[in-house]
Every structure is written in C-alpha cells, then in structure tokens.
Design a protein around this motif. Structure first.
Motif, PDB file in Angstrom:
ATOM      1  N   GLU A 145      34.371 -16.917 -20.214  1.00 51.05           N
ATOM      2  CA  GLU A 145      33.664 -17.137 -21.474  1.00 51.05           C
ATOM      3  C   GLU A 145      32.164 -17.350 -21.309  1.00 51.05           C
ATOM      4  OE1 GLU A 145      33.938 -21.803 -22.742  1.00 51.05           O
ATOM      5  OE2 GLU A 145      35.616 -20.531 -23.271  1.00 51.05           O
ATOM      6  N   ASP A 146      31.719 -17.789 -20.139  1.00 52.29           N
ATOM      7  CA  ASP A 146      30.287 -18.027 -19.958  1.00 52.29           C
ATOM      8  C   ASP A 146      29.524 -16.809 -19.436  1.00 52.29           C
ATOM      9  OD1 ASP A 146      31.397 -18.103 -17.425  1.00 52.29           O
ATOM     10  OD2 ASP A 146      30.122 -19.725 -16.717  1.00 52.29           O
ATOM     11  N   VAL A 147      30.197 -15.683 -19.303  1.00 51.02           N
ATOM     12  CA  VAL A 147      29.562 -14.489 -18.736  1.00 51.02           C
ATOM     13  C   VAL A 147      28.594 -13.836 -19.726  1.00 51.02           C
ATOM     14  CG1 VAL A 147      29.995 -12.169 -17.814  1.00 51.02           C
ATOM     15  CG2 VAL A 147      31.464 -14.082 -17.143  1.00 51.02           C
ATOM     16  N   HIS A 148      29.008 -13.704 -20.995  1.00 51.96           N
ATOM     17  CA  HIS A 148      28.177 -12.977 -21.963  1.00 51.96           C
ATOM     18  C   HIS A 148      28.605 -13.316 -23.391  1.00 51.96           C
ATOM     19  CE1 HIS A 148      26.356  -9.524 -24.037  1.00 51.96           C
ATOM     20  NE2 HIS A 148      25.545  -9.452 -22.986  1.00 51.96           N
ATOM     21  N   ILE A 174      31.491 -11.285 -24.807  1.00 52.11           N
ATOM     22  CA  ILE A 174      32.834 -11.665 -24.351  1.00 52.11           C
ATOM     23  C   ILE A 174      33.368 -12.783 -25.234  1.00 52.11           C
ATOM     24  CG2 ILE A 174      34.165 -12.687 -22.461  1.00 52.11           C
ATOM     25  CD1 ILE A 174      32.332 -11.149 -20.521  1.00 52.11           C
ATOM     26  N   ARG A 175      32.515 -13.737 -25.552  1.00 49.19           N
ATOM     27  CA  ARG A 175      32.956 -14.807 -26.455  1.00 49.19           C
ATOM     28  C   ARG A 175      33.279 -14.263 -27.843  1.00 49.19           C
ATOM     29  NH1 ARG A 175      29.000 -17.026 -23.384  1.00 49.19           N
ATOM     30  NH2 ARG A 175      27.385 -16.893 -25.007  1.00 49.19           N
ATOM     31  N   ALA A 176      32.495 -13.301 -28.319  1.00 46.84           N
ATOM     32  CA  ALA A 176      32.789 -12.668 -29.614  1.00 46.84           C
ATOM     33  C   ALA A 176      34.136 -11.941 -29.547  1.00 46.84           C
ATOM     34  CB  ALA A 176      31.672 -11.690 -29.993  1.00 46.84           C
ATOM     35  N   ALA A 177      34.402 -11.295 -28.426  1.00 46.51           N
ATOM     36  CA  ALA A 177      35.692 -10.613 -28.245  1.00 46.51           C
ATOM     37  C   ALA A 177      36.832 -11.621 -28.172  1.00 46.51           C
ATOM     38  CB  ALA A 177      35.652  -9.748 -26.984  1.00 46.51           C
ATOM     39  N   MET A 178      36.581 -12.746 -27.538  1.00 47.02           N
ATOM     40  CA  MET A 178      37.603 -13.797 -27.482  1.00 47.02           C
ATOM     41  C   MET A 178      37.950 -14.254 -28.896  1.00 47.02           C
ATOM     42  SD  MET A 178      36.271 -16.068 -24.245  1.00 47.02           S
ATOM     43  CE  MET A 178      37.300 -17.468 -24.687  1.00 47.02           C
ATOM     44  N   ARG A 179      36.927 -14.480 -29.698  1.00 48.47           N
ATOM     45  CA  ARG A 179      37.175 -14.906 -31.084  1.00 48.47           C
ATOM     46  C   ARG A 179      37.927 -13.823 -31.861  1.00 48.47           C
ATOM     47  NH1 ARG A 179      31.782 -16.726 -30.127  1.00 48.47           N
ATOM     48  NH2 ARG A 179      31.728 -18.997 -30.000  1.00 48.47           N
ATOM     49  N   ARG A 180      37.537 -12.565 -31.638  1.00 43.82           N
ATOM     50  CA  ARG A 180      38.193 -11.456 -32.329  1.00 43.82           C
ATOM     51  C   ARG A 180      39.673 -11.406 -31.958  1.00 43.82           C
ATOM     52  NH1 ARG A 180      35.572  -6.380 -33.577  1.00 43.82           N
ATOM     53  NH2 ARG A 180      33.984  -7.831 -34.333  1.00 43.82           N
ATOM     54  N   ALA A 181      39.983 -11.701 -30.695  1.00 43.82           N
ATOM     55  CA  ALA A 181      41.377 -11.675 -30.226  1.00 43.82           C
ATOM     56  C   ALA A 181      42.089 -13.001 -30.514  1.00 43.82           C
ATOM     57  CB  ALA A 181      41.417 -11.369 -28.733  1.00 43.82           C
ATOM     58  N   ARG A 182      41.382 -13.913 -31.173  1.00 42.74           N
ATOM     59  CA  ARG A 182      41.916 -15.226 -31.545  1.00 42.74           C
ATOM     60  C   ARG A 182      42.183 -16.145 -30.345  1.00 42.74           C
ATOM     61  NH1 ARG A 182      42.086 -14.682 -36.848  1.00 42.74           N
ATOM     62  NH2 ARG A 182      43.006 -12.898 -37.847  1.00 42.74           N
ATOM     63  N   PHE A 183      41.336 -15.990 -29.308  1.00 42.83           N
ATOM     64  CA  PHE A 183      41.363 -16.914 -28.187  1.00 42.83           C
ATOM     65  C   PHE A 183      40.268 -17.951 -28.426  1.00 42.83           C
ATOM     66  CE2 PHE A 183      42.864 -13.000 -25.885  1.00 42.83           C
ATOM     67  CZ  PHE A 183      44.181 -13.407 -25.802  1.00 42.83           C
ATOM     68  N   GLU A 184      40.556 -19.165 -28.104  1.00 40.76           N
ATOM     69  CA  GLU A 184      39.612 -20.242 -28.337  1.00 40.76           C
ATOM     70  C   GLU A 184      38.524 -20.269 -27.263  1.00 40.76           C
ATOM     71  OE1 GLU A 184      39.738 -25.087 -28.425  1.00 40.76           O
ATOM     72  OE2 GLU A 184      41.514 -23.985 -29.053  1.00 40.76           O
ATOM     73  N   VAL A 185      37.291 -20.449 -27.689  1.00 38.47           N
ATOM     74  CA  VAL A 185      36.188 -20.707 -26.764  1.00 38.47           C
ATOM     75  C   VAL A 185      36.253 -22.198 -26.475  1.00 38.47           C
ATOM     76  CG1 VAL A 185      33.688 -20.690 -26.454  1.00 38.47           C
ATOM     77  CG2 VAL A 185      34.805 -18.808 -27.671  1.00 38.47           C
ATOM     78  N   SER A 186      36.440 -22.550 -25.218  1.00 37.06           N
ATOM     79  CA  SER A 186      36.740 -23.947 -24.884  1.00 37.06           C
ATOM     80  C   SER A 186      35.583 -24.907 -25.127  1.00 37.06           C
ATOM     81  CB  SER A 186      37.236 -24.060 -23.449  1.00 37.06           C
ATOM     82  OG  SER A 186      36.218 -23.710 -22.548  1.00 37.06           O
ATOM     83  N   GLU A 187      34.353 -24.428 -24.957  1.00 34.71           N
ATOM     84  CA  GLU A 187      33.191 -25.300 -25.154  1.00 34.71           C
ATOM     85  C   GLU A 187      32.160 -24.604 -26.055  1.00 34.71           C
ATOM     86  OE1 GLU A 187      32.413 -27.876 -21.380  1.00 34.71           O
ATOM     87  OE2 GLU A 187      32.795 -25.820 -20.724  1.00 34.71           O
ATOM     88  N   PRO A 188      32.472 -24.405 -27.332  1.00 35.81           N
ATOM     89  CA  PRO A 188      31.547 -23.663 -28.207  1.00 35.81           C
ATOM     90  C   PRO A 188      30.175 -24.315 -28.344  1.00 35.81           C
ATOM     91  CG  PRO A 188      33.289 -24.700 -29.485  1.00 35.81           C
ATOM     92  CD  PRO A 188      33.638 -24.885 -28.039  1.00 35.81           C
ATOM     93  N   GLU A 189      30.110 -25.625 -28.149  1.00 33.41           N
ATOM     94  CA  GLU A 189      28.818 -26.311 -28.261  1.00 33.41           C
ATOM     95  C   GLU A 189      27.844 -25.869 -27.166  1.00 33.41           C
ATOM     96  OE1 GLU A 189      31.554 -28.726 -25.709  1.00 33.41           O
ATOM     97  OE2 GLU A 189      31.770 -27.812 -27.685  1.00 33.41           O
ATOM     98  N   ARG A 190      28.344 -25.277 -26.105  1.00 36.78           N
ATOM     99  CA  ARG A 190      27.466 -24.770 -25.036  1.00 36.78           C
ATOM    100  C   ARG A 190      26.742 -23.495 -25.453  1.00 36.78           C
ATOM    101  NH1 ARG A 190      30.473 -23.864 -19.646  1.00 36.78           N
ATOM    102  NH2 ARG A 190      28.379 -23.196 -19.098  1.00 36.78           N
ATOM    103  N   TYR A 191      27.198 -22.863 -26.539  1.00 39.92           N
ATOM    104  CA  TYR A 191      26.672 -21.561 -26.940  1.00 39.92           C
ATOM    105  C   TYR A 191      26.188 -21.595 -28.393  1.00 39.92           C
ATOM    106  CZ  TYR A 191      29.803 -20.897 -23.008  1.00 39.92           C
ATOM    107  OH  TYR A 191      30.465 -21.036 -21.812  1.00 39.92           O
ATOM    108  N   PRO A 192      25.185 -22.409 -28.701  1.00 36.35           N
ATOM    109  CA  PRO A 192      24.756 -22.563 -30.097  1.00 36.35           C
ATOM    110  C   PRO A 192      24.162 -21.292 -30.701  1.00 36.35           C
ATOM    111  CG  PRO A 192      23.185 -23.625 -28.638  1.00 36.35           C
ATOM    112  CD  PRO A 192      24.362 -23.194 -27.794  1.00 36.35           C
TER     113      PRO A 192
END
Length: 79
Positions: A49-52, A55-73
């Motif tokens: 999740e911290d790569v790009h 990737i986090r947008a794709a995780m959200r699209r696939a309904r996977f949770e971003v474990s630390e969303p506060e790290r990516y404001p």
C-alpha cells in the motif's frame, strides 16, 4: 505462493504496469483486478500500500482496506 513472494512479485511488476497502462483509470481498474488475484493467493495488501497512490486507489476499488489512511492525506479517495 507465500505472502512475501506475492508482495515481492507485485512490487517488481508495478513499474511495468505504470509504464504500459498510461490511462490512470484503466491502470487502477487493472491493478484492482490484479490485487484481487494476488490476495486470493495469500498476498497481504499492507505490504504494497505504501508503494504508490494508484495502488491504494486500486485497493479501494477492490474493496481492500488501506490500513493506515492517515499516512496518505493527499490520496484522491474518489478514484
């Protein structure tokens, strides 16, 4: 496939995905489907999740949770 192997492989192929799928929405959609496959074979999304931001947008699209969303404001959570 072990979760470590899956994470390593995903990170290794990510630059090729970025370089060859230039349309951001298409890249996010493709990556979401790829993440679903990798997770099915036991990869933990936390490892990538911290790569790009895409990737986090794709995780959200696939309904996977971003474990630390506060790290990516600056993430666009609507992607």
């Amino acid at each position: 496939m072990s979760w470590r192997t899956g994470s390593k492989l995903f990170v290794e192929i990510w630059p090729a995905i970025q370089a060859n799928i230039t349309d951001r929405e298409e890249r996010i959609e493709f990556t979401a489907k790829l993440l679903e496959l990798f997770v099915y074979y036991d990869m933990d999304t936390w490892d990538v999740e911290d790569v790009h931001p895409d990737i986090r947008a794709a995780m959200r699209r696939a309904r996977f949770e971003v474990s630390e969303p506060e790290r990516y404001p600056d993430d666009d959570v609507s992607a």
